[in-house]
Every structure is written in structure tokens, then in C-alpha cells.
Design an enzyme around this catalytic site. Sequence first.
Site, mmCIF file in Angstrom:
data_model
loop_
_atom_site.group_PDB
_atom_site.id
_atom_site.type_symbol
_atom_site.label_atom_id
_atom_site.label_comp_id
_atom_site.label_asym_id
_atom_site.label_seq_id
_atom_site.Cartn_x
_atom_site.Cartn_y
_atom_site.Cartn_z
ATOM 1 N N LYS A 12 -13.633 -7.253 -7.461
ATOM 2 C CA LYS A 12 -14.030 -7.452 -6.073
ATOM 3 C C LYS A 12 -15.547 -7.641 -6.044
ATOM 4 O O LYS A 12 -16.286 -6.848 -6.646
ATOM 5 C CB LYS A 12 -13.644 -6.246 -5.209
ATOM 6 N N LYS B 124 0.835 -1.191 0.000
ATOM 7 C CA LYS B 124 0.000 0.000 0.000
ATOM 8 C C LYS B 124 0.877 1.250 0.000
ATOM 9 O O LYS B 124 1.777 1.399 0.833
ATOM 10 C CB LYS B 124 -0.907 0.015 1.224
#
Length: 326
Positions: free
Chosen positions: A245, A149
Site C-alpha cells: 500500500k 473482512k
Amino acid sequence: MPRLTVAVERFPIAGSFTISRGSRTEAVVVVATVEDGAFRGRGECVPYARYGETVESVTAALEEQAEWIAGRGGRFDLAGRMRPGAARNALDCALWDLEAKRTGRPAYELADVAAPVPVTTAYTLSLGDPEAMEEAARRAAHRPLLKVKLGGRGDPERIAAVRRGAPESRLIVDANEAWTPETIRDNLLACAAAGVALIEQPLPAGEDGLLAEIDRTIPICADESLHDRAGLDALAERYDAINIKLDKAGGLTEALKLAQEARSRGFEIMVGCMVGSSLAMAPAMLIAHHAAYVDLDGPLLLARDREPALRYEGSTVHPPLPELWG
């Protein structure tokens, strides 16, 4: 008569989970359960503020479907009743699970796809300063695939630090829309120097036209820029891969169709997740074998999972038992 119930559940995160938009210490999920006599189906979703969702709005959207479910509404009509998003995902997956339990056939047979197999999942490193991220990478260096991230300013230093900490792991970097036209070229160079395999959502959704003009050697994956099939046309020349997703697509039903159409257009597939329990990951295993990259590590980031849970052996995640889902 089928009955829909909705519950909010909380799972503590091991430490904290930080991305460019903030930190949290627990995963708050919404579970839809549809019961019909002796059979019960469940689906889990994670409301996401980035998409205008709250626990309260998702719960309300599900509860609005209770009367329709009682009238034996089914998953084939769900897309016409609910918009793509977390609420529809929970109910769609609950209806898949219920059908599998009721018919005695696994969900993959109902979907007419290959049986899920064990796959290697990425393991996510939270955003932090370079020193902290290097140490986190060192602790996770035994894992074959790491997802890093990033957060904007200082990202070249973070990328280099993670590579020092995990010299052998394949790296995916996820900027979560934090890069800008001014920083993207330097960040791309840093990724190339570190041997990064994939870059996820570098620029904000709706402000990513520059990607069609930039020379790059690393494939770029759309996340926030794509939810369901309706968004595929806008990705041409900008992206090389898409992150599917279920919470974005609105359930397994749409995710399966999205994966098929995306592959036909030449996009590589990543199957991803929000931070949730094994119940949220289980349906995504039906598309994981199509994916070049699997990121179903949500339970690995939790201090505790639900029981029964998916079985993880290191970074290998195994298909769900029927007692969990499908």
C-alpha cells in the site's frame, strides 16, 4: 518557485465500512498539491490511526516540507527527509505527478515500467454478522474477486455464509490481526472448506511467529506486518505474499522498489489501498500489473468520487487519465 499546499477532504462512504478495529461512514483524506508555474501535481493519502497517524499529524508533517519544496526539493531526496507513511506518500505522488505534467511524459515512462493496463480489483465486504455478510455477498456475487473482512470470534460462520452468498467468486479473507493462536487453526480449516484463495494478516504484527510453524494449504499475505523494504527480512517462512500500500510504503517511489525486491525473494504481490478517492488509487496502478491480487476498490466504496475519476466497469479498473494523475 514551487509551492506546496495541503488540504483535508472528505468523501462519504456508501453505507459504512467496518473492519475488526471499528466502523466509519466517511473517508478523510489529505491532499498535497505542488504547483510550479503552469504545472500542478497532486497526491492523496489516508492517515491511519493503526500506525499512529492523524489528519492533524499528517497535515503538519506535510506543511513542514513547504520551505524545502520552495527550494526545489525533489522526490529523489524525499526518503531522507520523511519517514514511510501517509504524509510522505501524498508528497511523493504529487512530485511524480508534477514531473509528468512538466515533462509531458507519463509517470510509467518516468518510472521505467510497463504502461498500466485494465486490471480486476477485489471488492470488499465489510465485517458484520453472518446473515448480513451472506446478503452482501449475494449482492456482489457477480464480481469475480471478493475481499472479506473478518473480526475474530464467529469467523468460521462468516466465511461459510459468504461462500453461500457468492458460490462462484474467488475469496480473499482479511482478518486485520484479529485471529489468535487459539482460533487460527479452526479459521484456517473454515477457509480451506470455503475454497479461500488468500488469507491476509491473520495474527497481530509482531506476534505472528506462529505462522512459521503452522501447516497450511492457503497462502498467507502480510499487511500490517510489512510497510517498506526494511521489513522484508522478518517475513521469511511466515508469509507467502505481501500487500503493498502506498500509504504504508511512503509513496510510489518506495512501492516500486518494494515490489521488485519482494518478487526477487519469491513473495507474491497484492497491491492494496486505504479507503480513498481515485487520486489515491491512480499511482498504485503502476504496480498493479505485477500483482497476483489487486485491491484498489476504494472509490467503489464511496458514495461519490472526485472528478475526473478512475473508470470502473464492474470490477475492472482502467488506468488513470493524465487529468487525474500521472
